[in-house]
Design a protein around this motif. Structure first.
Motif, short mmCIF file in Angstrom:
data_model
loop_
_atom_site.label_atom_id
_atom_site.label_comp_id
_atom_site.label_asym_id
_atom_site.label_seq_id
_atom_site.Cartn_x
_atom_site.Cartn_y
_atom_site.Cartn_z
N GLY A 80 17.39 2.11 9.21
CA GLY A 80 16.05 2.60 9.64
C GLY A 80 15.94 4.11 9.32
N THR A 81 16.61 4.52 8.59
CA THR A 81 16.43 6.19 8.33
C THR A 81 15.19 6.23 7.13
OG1 THR A 81 18.63 6.63 8.71
CG2 THR A 81 17.45 8.20 7.57
N SER A 82 14.36 6.84 7.57
CA SER A 82 13.29 7.36 6.69
C SER A 82 13.63 8.11 5.46
CB SER A 82 11.96 7.86 7.21
OG SER A 82 11.13 8.11 6.14
N ILE A 83 13.20 7.93 4.08
CA ILE A 83 13.55 8.53 3.05
C ILE A 83 12.28 9.14 2.51
CG2 ILE A 83 15.60 7.14 2.38
CD1 ILE A 83 13.89 5.42 0.75
N GLY A 84 11.18 9.39 3.33
CA GLY A 84 9.98 9.92 2.99
C GLY A 84 9.13 9.16 1.77
N LYS A 85 8.13 9.96 1.39
CA LYS A 85 7.14 9.25 0.54
C LYS A 85 7.84 9.16 -1.00
CE LYS A 85 2.92 11.11 2.59
NZ LYS A 85 1.66 12.00 2.34
N LEU A 86 7.69 8.11 -1.59
CA LEU A 86 8.22 7.60 -3.06
C LEU A 86 7.20 7.79 -4.06
CD1 LEU A 86 10.52 4.91 -1.85
CD2 LEU A 86 11.20 7.29 -2.06
N GLY A 87 5.80 7.78 -3.55
CA GLY A 87 4.85 7.83 -4.48
C GLY A 87 3.62 7.81 -3.78
N VAL A 88 2.64 8.68 -4.57
CA VAL A 88 1.09 8.86 -3.90
C VAL A 88 0.40 8.63 -5.18
CG1 VAL A 88 -0.37 10.41 -3.02
CG2 VAL A 88 1.93 10.49 -2.31
N TYR A 89 -0.62 7.60 -5.12
CA TYR A 89 -1.42 7.29 -6.27
C TYR A 89 -2.91 7.30 -5.47
CZ TYR A 89 2.84 5.39 -7.25
OH TYR A 89 4.24 5.37 -7.41
N ARG A 90 -3.68 8.06 -6.49
CA ARG A 90 -5.25 8.13 -6.01
C ARG A 90 -6.02 7.49 -6.96
NH1 ARG A 90 -2.55 13.10 -5.50
NH2 ARG A 90 -2.57 14.16 -3.09
N PHE A 91 -7.09 7.07 -6.09
CA PHE A 91 -8.11 6.15 -6.71
C PHE A 91 -9.60 6.54 -6.56
CE2 PHE A 91 -4.49 3.49 -5.96
CZ PHE A 91 -4.46 2.44 -6.85
N ARG A 92 -10.49 6.29 -7.49
CA ARG A 92 -11.86 6.56 -7.42
C ARG A 92 -12.62 5.42 -7.96
NH1 ARG A 92 -12.13 11.05 -10.26
NH2 ARG A 92 -11.53 12.24 -8.80
N GLN A 93 -13.41 4.85 -7.31
CA GLN A 93 -14.48 3.76 -7.57
C GLN A 93 -13.46 2.62 -7.93
OE1 GLN A 93 -17.88 3.60 -7.47
NE2 GLN A 93 -17.65 5.87 -6.56
N GLY A 94 -12.45 2.39 -7.18
CA GLY A 94 -11.67 1.21 -7.66
C GLY A 94 -10.57 1.44 -8.62
N LYS A 95 -10.64 2.51 -9.19
CA LYS A 95 -9.59 2.89 -10.46
C LYS A 95 -8.65 3.91 -10.19
CE LYS A 95 -13.17 1.41 -13.87
NZ LYS A 95 -14.14 1.79 -15.19
N LEU A 96 -7.50 3.57 -10.92
CA LEU A 96 -6.36 4.53 -10.37
C LEU A 96 -6.78 5.95 -11.56
CD1 LEU A 96 -3.48 5.50 -9.43
CD2 LEU A 96 -2.39 4.30 -11.57
N VAL A 97 -6.72 7.20 -10.69
CA VAL A 97 -7.16 8.30 -11.53
C VAL A 97 -5.86 9.31 -11.38
CG1 VAL A 97 -9.57 8.20 -11.02
CG2 VAL A 97 -8.02 9.23 -9.49
N ASP A 98 -4.89 8.98 -10.72
CA ASP A 98 -3.84 10.24 -10.64
C ASP A 98 -2.63 9.40 -10.10
OD1 ASP A 98 -2.49 12.42 -10.71
OD2 ASP A 98 -3.00 13.12 -8.67
N PRO A 99 -1.56 9.45 -10.75
CA PRO A 99 -1.37 10.01 -12.18
C PRO A 99 -2.10 9.20 -13.50
CG PRO A 99 0.72 8.70 -11.39
CD PRO A 99 -0.33 8.75 -10.49
N PRO A 100 -2.93 10.06 -14.32
CA PRO A 100 -3.61 9.35 -15.26
C PRO A 100 -2.84 8.28 -16.20
CG PRO A 100 -3.36 11.63 -15.83
CD PRO A 100 -2.73 11.47 -14.43
N GLN A 101 -1.44 8.66 -16.41
CA GLN A 101 -0.43 7.73 -17.32
C GLN A 101 -0.29 6.51 -16.67
OE1 GLN A 101 0.17 10.49 -15.82
NE2 GLN A 101 2.34 10.35 -15.11
N LEU A 102 -0.69 6.11 -15.53
CA LEU A 102 -0.66 4.86 -15.10
C LEU A 102 -1.54 3.79 -15.00
CD1 LEU A 102 2.05 5.70 -12.33
CD2 LEU A 102 2.65 4.86 -14.49
N GLN A 103 -2.66 4.58 -15.60
CA GLN A 103 -4.14 3.93 -15.48
C GLN A 103 -4.20 2.52 -16.00
OE1 GLN A 103 -7.07 6.57 -17.22
NE2 GLN A 103 -7.28 7.89 -15.36
N ASN A 104 -3.50 2.17 -17.01
CA ASN A 104 -3.70 0.80 -17.53
C ASN A 104 -2.74 -0.14 -16.92
OD1 ASN A 104 -5.15 1.73 -19.80
ND2 ASN A 104 -3.26 2.40 -20.91
#
Length: 759
Positions: free
Chosen positions: A569-593
């Motif tokens: 049960g030990t937390s290992i924190g955030k492993l990834g943060v992905y931001r979206f706009r209008q239903g599309k992935l914008v950050d990180p941009p290299q993962l948009q596809n």
């Protein structure tokens, strides 16, 4: 070359026109000979016209100074002109100036006009014996040749045959239609008798000739600057590509033929009709608008052009139909010859181009009324009398105030949206008060007093705020009335109007029927996580862990956060943060596809990599944060535990005296060196019989009869996930041989000296 009556002789190499491609550096050489009777200082410099400066902006003209004694010849002076890589093809003029103001002021400065021809990049590089050609007059992008459509433009193509053979030349203009130009080759005396047709220019070796090129564009050619390509063909060298550009400025012509024809000019009920015909006889595109201007004191008509604006290409025509209708019915005459209405047709060019000075003045006659309209006037008077009687009756018996309509903008709202109401009240002048009751999670009651007119909160005065209510005749219309109710729940809105009935002296208060509206405010929707999974249940340390998920309502998604927990049960924190706009992935941009929409307004993201983890067992959780201000979020955990295995360990080397031979013999008294190197994580390394050791190390031992055998290097996985590994040496200790016996002692023999002769 000499200047007239000058003591200075100037030799320029190369003479004539210089050729170069964009980006080339042109070399230019000058020799000066002082043929005078005194020493002189001679300055050499260049002057550029405006066109040359445009292609060499920021370039400082080269210059040089020479000191020459009488009858002395200078060394060759080299000048270099850099042609910019973006220079446009064309012929550019510049001047070499030779000046000696101190010693030959009466003979200098001397100007030598020169030309630089910037060639087209597609042209073949010109060699020493290749033919060349130039255009006269020359032109470039900043100094085009002027051409009026009424007068053709003649350009002389000067061809130099620099080869050692007779050659025939012809030219073409591949960019232009054949009706644009005419090519005239010089005659040879045989064509008049019909013996030959001149279709080329024939030149002897080292000679020069001219071909006449006449430009006569069609009459509908648009004004502007054109740069057609001229290509010279050599019969002896067909592979050569010899090109040049001529820049032509076709001047604009603004001639318009405007005619206005009257179709119907005496009207009673129908509008007057006219036809406006326009022909564009110029060479520019015309964008025209039409309107009328009254020639009377007041404008007693309305008009319509169909179309009211046109766009005309050269040599094209258009027709606009004009209808003019009289207005103010009471101005129509009752008798006589009718009313004459005068006006002027006007044309406006949207690009402010010149227009014809005058257009014809127009008018139409509004015929007098027919006799039967007198009878109609009498009937109108009787109707007016009856209307006054009805108004008196209505004052004594006014219509009651009624709520004509009461509703909301929508039966359902989303949490955070304020409920807006609309209503219409007839005969609002008799309103006493208006009561709005709100039942639900936030019960409230609002009363608006109409005893002194419409309250300011409904129609504010001089506040600059757009009021929710307006007056239309005898109706009070309120639209988009904000109630301030935004919390989720079921609500009932009740509107009740109290009014005065009858004249003020005999009035009494009555109430209309109550109007009720039911409204539901639903909870804000958010982006919801439908599925979360990894691409496999086990990973090796250092290997990418890929997650895949599905999201419903992706347009409401602002951010995806991936977190994890280790075993226990030990937390290992955030492993990834992905931001979206209008239903599309914008950050990180290299993962948009990796994120694509699927059916039913869902978003699917596959094989999204997260941060690499150390070995162990983990669970992952995804959290979808909305973008609509809701304080809720959707999350989901992986259904199974994902295991990250440590990297496999191995024994890289284990040597005894730099040898990996497992069976070795050592001599007693020697020094034995053990060395080892092990690769891996979470492992235990043991050197038997010496105990635990580091992963990399060495040990020196003295060889004796107690030397251990075997010696083992053992590696164990602390987590128990991998099989142990070991390497060993079997060692035999050899005793050294006994020392050899000492050698026997030897008695020395005395030396015998022989007797000397004579004694």
């Amino acid at each position: 070359m000499y200047a007239q009556n000058s003591p200075l002789e100037i030799i320029i190499n190369p003479p004539g026109i210089q050729w170069g491609m964009p980006g080339d550096a042109m070399e230019f050489y000058v020799i000066v000979i002082n043929q005078g009777d005194q020493s002189a200082v001679v300055d050499l410099y260049f002057t550029f016209n405006d066109e040359f400066k445009n292609i060499t902006s920021g370039f400082t003209p080269p210059q040089a100074s020479l000191g020459l004694a009488p009858q002395q010849t200078s060394d060759e002076v080299k000048f270099e002109l850099q042609i910019p890589v973006d220079a446009k093809p064309g012929t550019y003029d510049y001047t070499l100036v030779v000046d000696s103001p101190l010693h030959y002021p009466q003979h200098t400065p001397i100007n030598f006009p020169l030309q630089l021809k910037v060639q087209i990049k597609e042209q073949t590089i010109i060699r020493l014996n290749d033919p060349t050609f130039s255009l006269k007059p020359s032109s470039n992008a900043n100094k085009p040749l002027i051409l009026n459509l009424s007068q053709p433009l003649q350009v002389e193509v000067i061809v130099d045959n620099r080869s050692k053979f007779v050659d025939r030349f012809r030219i073409t203009c591949p960019d232009l239609d054949e009706d644009w130009f005419t090519i005239t080759y010089p005659t040879d005396g045989l064509e008049g008798a019909g013996l030959s047709q001149v279709a080329a220019l024939e030149l002897n070796p080292g000679s020069q000739g001219q071909i006449l090129l006449t430009f006569h564009p069609p009459g509908d050619t648009l004004a502007g600057i054109y740069s057609p390509t001229i290509r010279l063909y050599s019969e002896n060298s067909p592979q050569l590509i010899l090109l040049d550009l001529v820049y032509i400025d076709i001047k604009p012509s603004y001639i318009l033929d405007v005619q206005l024809q009257t179709i119907l000019a005496q009207v009673s009920r129908s509008p007057a009709k006219y036809e406006l015909s326009i022909i564009n006889q110029g060479n520019v595109v015309r964008e025209l608008m039409f309107y009328l201007e009254s020639r009377d004191e007041e404008q007693l008509y309305t008009y319509k052009f169909e179309p009211h604006e046109i766009k005309l290409l050269p040599s094209k025509s258009s027709i606009s139909n004009l209808t003019v209708k009289p207005r103010y019915w009471w101005r129509r005459p009752w008798w006589g010859g009718g009313l004459v209405v005068n006006f002027q047709a006007k044309i406006q060019d949207q690009n402010n181009l010149p227009l014809p000075n005058t257009l014809p003045q127009l008018s139409f006659v509004w015929k007098p009324r027919p006799w039967w309209q007198f009878l109609l006037l009498i009937l109108i008077g009787l109707g007016l009398f009856g209307g006054i009687g009805f108004m008196v009756w209505r004052l004594l018996n006014p219509e009651p105030v009624t709520i004509k309509a009461f509703d909301s903008d929508s039966p359902t709202y989303i949490e955070g949206e304020a409920v807006a109401l609309n209503w219409e009240i007839q005969k609002y002048q008799n309103l006493q008060n208006l009561e709005l009751k709100i039942k639900g999670n936030q019960p409230t009651q609002k009363i608006y007093d109409f005893s002194n007119g419409i309250p300011e909160e409904l129609i504010p005065r001089d506040s600059g705020i757009t009021p929710p209510c307006r007056v239309s005749k005898e109706e009070l219309i309120c639209s988009n009335f904000q109630t301030g109710v935004k919390a989720k729940g079921q609500y009932s809105f009740e509107l009740q109007a109290s009014y005065r009935k009858g004249l003020p002296i005999f009035s009494k208060v009555a109430k209309t029927d109550t109007k009720i509206v039911q409204v539901e405010i639903k909870e804000k929707p958010i982006a919801e996580v439908i599925d979360l999974k990894t691409d496999k249940p086990q990973y090796k340390k250092g290997e990418n862990i890929n997650l895949s998920w599905k999201i419903a309502n992706p347009l409401l998604l602002r951010e995806i956060q991936i977190t994890g927990k280790a075993e226990g049960g030990t937390s290992i924190g955030k492993l990834g943060v992905y931001r979206f706009r209008q239903g599309k992935l914008v950050d990180p941009p290299q993962l948009q596809n990796l994120c694509k929409p699927i059916e039913n307004q869902r978003l699917e993201c596959n094989n999204i990599p997260i941060d690499k983890l150390n070995s162990g067992k983990f669970t992952f959780e995804i959290q979808a944060l909305p973008n609509n201000g809701s304080d809720r979020s959707s999350s989901k955990k992986t259904e199974s535990v994902i295991e990250v295995l440590p990297k496999p360990f191995r024994i890289i080397s284990f040597t005894l005296n730099a040898s990996e031979q497992p069976n070795q013999e050592l001599k007693e008294g020697e020094t034995a060196t053990l060395s080892w190197r092990v690769e891996g994580e979470d492992i235990q390394v043991k050197l038997d019989p010496f105990g635990n050791v580091e992963q990399v190390g060495s040990l020196k031992l003295q060889v004796n009869q107690a030397f251990p055998s075997p010696i083992k290097l053992q590696v164990f996985d602390k987590l128990g996930k991998q099989q142990p590994q070991e390497k060993s040496f079997a060692i035999a200790v050899i005793q050294p041989p006994p020392p050899p016996p000492p050698p026997p002692s030897v008695i020395p023999t005395p030396d015998i000296i022989p007797p000397l002769s004579g004694f």
